[in-house]
Design an enzyme around this catalytic site. Structure first.
Site: not given
Ligand code: NAD
Length: 415
Positions: A64, A100, A188, A219
């Site tokens: 997963k 992943k 999350t 997100n």
């Molecule tokens: P997303 O694509 O919805 O949002 C990512 C955000 O990060 C955006 O606002 C983007 O502009 C910003 N960003 C990208 N590069 C950047 C940088 N260099 N400096 C500052 N900001 C930057 O992604 P998400 O789903 O919110 O995921 C964010 C983190 O959370 C990731 O590390 C992901 O692995 C982790 N995560 C996500 C989930 C999920 O359910 N979506 C679950 C667990 C962990």
């Protein structure tokens, strides 16, 4: 990131004197897929893309983990993130392993139609190496519910008609109309908020009027900020891929979301805050810092400047090992990623269960179940940290590794 996750694993494995044969198994990934595939662009040209899927371990259940669309996606990033997923699902007590993947690309350079064709062709290239009882992708950086709907539709379309609806749980994080679950969108970020709430309860800290900063307003970052704001905390700064903004009196999460949605995903130009130098972001005066973007953002350079009392890791791997040493010495608490952002995979598990059983749960039910599970995990980590006299990350890793160790000891190694 790979170096970080291996150090975190080895540190915990040393403390519990992990069986050396089980250690050998957990140090490596089970399967790694690299696929190159052609996609026709809007201008008629064909472009070749490279996609990855790494399956680290499935001793506890199907693999997963998310799919990320970003220029930094490569085999090492996928390996590191897949390993973190194994520890995360194990810690959460879910019947899953860790995986992943993603595609190395900058999604801002492609149209929606192109992204759809890229996603569908990637799904086709992965073929039966993913599946509802084998490996279940979910959204991550730059992928969302729409991406999951395209994957689902492509995967189902490759099956014979009588098999199609049996495959609804090949991905989670789908839109509600395509078999998604209520609450998965916020799971999350809500989980990040919950861990902060549990920490505050433990430390007898009132979250009202506490100032917090968020890196990443996607997100995870948005939903974490949304729930913290509802609790009375004040969002004072946000950083995203385009820059950083600051307002001492508070930034409205809802107004910022509205602005970002209308401004191609960027926070820059938001009238409710001033632009600031991104280099100063982590050093801002605040109580809570939520990195919710990419890995390796908190480093030896910025760790000494951090003023927050708590770092809640919404992102995967945001704090490098050396930076963590500095922060722990300075008395900063860190809620580690595999606990802090585990609400996402728990929400995914609920979606998967509903699809498998033909059930539809209400939002309240989903959030209530999520809170119960996260409270349980948080409590276990705090207890383990106390009993082993270790930090929260090490405690979380120990719980995750011990569960896998028990499984291997009971099952033995085939043949
Ligand atoms: P997303 O694509 O919805 O949002 C990512 C955000 O990060 C955006 O606002 C983007 O502009 C910003 N960003 C990208 N590069 C950047 C940088 N260099 N400096 C500052 N900001 C930057 O992604 P998400 O789903 O919110 O995921 C964010 C983190 O959370 C990731 O590390 C992901 O692995 C982790 N995560 C996500 C989930 C999920 O359910 N979506 C679950 C667990 C962990």
């Amino acid at each position: 990131m790979l170096d970080n996750v291996m150090r975190q694993f080895n540190n915990a494995a040393d403390i519990i004197e992990l069986n050396k044969n089980i250690r050998k198994i957990l140090e490596v990934t089970n399967n790694e897929f690299i696929v190159h595939f052609p996609v026709r662009m809007d201008n008629g040209e064909v472009e070749i893309f490279t996609g990855y899927r790494v399956q680290h371990n499935n001793a506890l259940g199907p693999y997963k983990g998310g799919l990320r669309y970003h220029p930094t996606v490569d085999i090492d990033a996928a390996r590191a993130l897949a390993m973190w997923m194994t520890w995360k699902t194990s810690l959460a007590g879910l019947p899953y392993g860790g995986a992943k993947g993603g595609i190395q690309l900058d999604p801002t350079k492609y149209s929606q139609d192109e992204l759809q064709r890229i996603t569908r062709r990637f799904t086709y290239a992965l073929g039966d190496n993913i599946g509802p009882e084998l490996d279940i992708p979910a959204p991550d950086v730059n992928t969302n519910a729409q991406t999951m709907a395209w994957i689902l539709d492509t995967y189902m379309s490759t099956k014979s008609p009588n098999e199609r609806s049996k495959n609804l749980h090949v991905v989670t994080g789908k839109p509600i109309g395509a078999g998604g679950s209520e609450g998965r969108d916020r799971a999350t970020g809500y989980g990040v908020f919950l861990t902060i709430k549990f920490w505050a309860e433990n430390k007898k800290v009132d979250l009202k009027n506490k100032r917090f900063i968020v890196q990443g307003f996607g997100n995870v970052g948005y939903w974490a900020a949304h729930f913290l704001e509802k609790e009375g905390a004040i969002l004072t700064a946000v950083q995203d891929a385009y820059g950083s903004i600051y307002n001492e009196d508070g930034i409205s999460t809802e107004k910022l979301l509205e602005y970002v949605q209308a401004n191609k995903g960027s926070i820059l130009g938001f009238s409710g805050a001033n632009t600031m130098d991104s280099a100063d972001f982590f050093g801002l005066d605040c109580d809570i810092c939520i990195p919710a973007a990419l890995g390796n953002q908190i480093t030896v350079e910025n760790a000494p400047k951090i003023k927050a009392r708590l770092i809640a890791e919404g992102a995967n791997g945001p704090t490098d090992v050396k930076a963590e040493e500095i922060l722990l010495k300075r008395g900063v608490d860190i809620i580690p990623d595999i606990l802090c952002n585990s609400g996402g995979v728990i929400g995914s598990y609920f979606e998967w269960l509903q699809n498998r059983n033909g059930e539809i749960w209400h939002l309240d039910e989903v959030l209530e179940k999520l809170e119960k599970k996260m409270r349980e995990s948080f409590g276990k980590v705090v207890h383990k940290a106390k009993s082993k006299k270790v930090d929260m990350r090490t405690a979380a890793f120990i719980i995750a590794i011990e569960r896998l160790e028990e499984t291997y000891v009971q099952r033995g190694i085939f043949p």
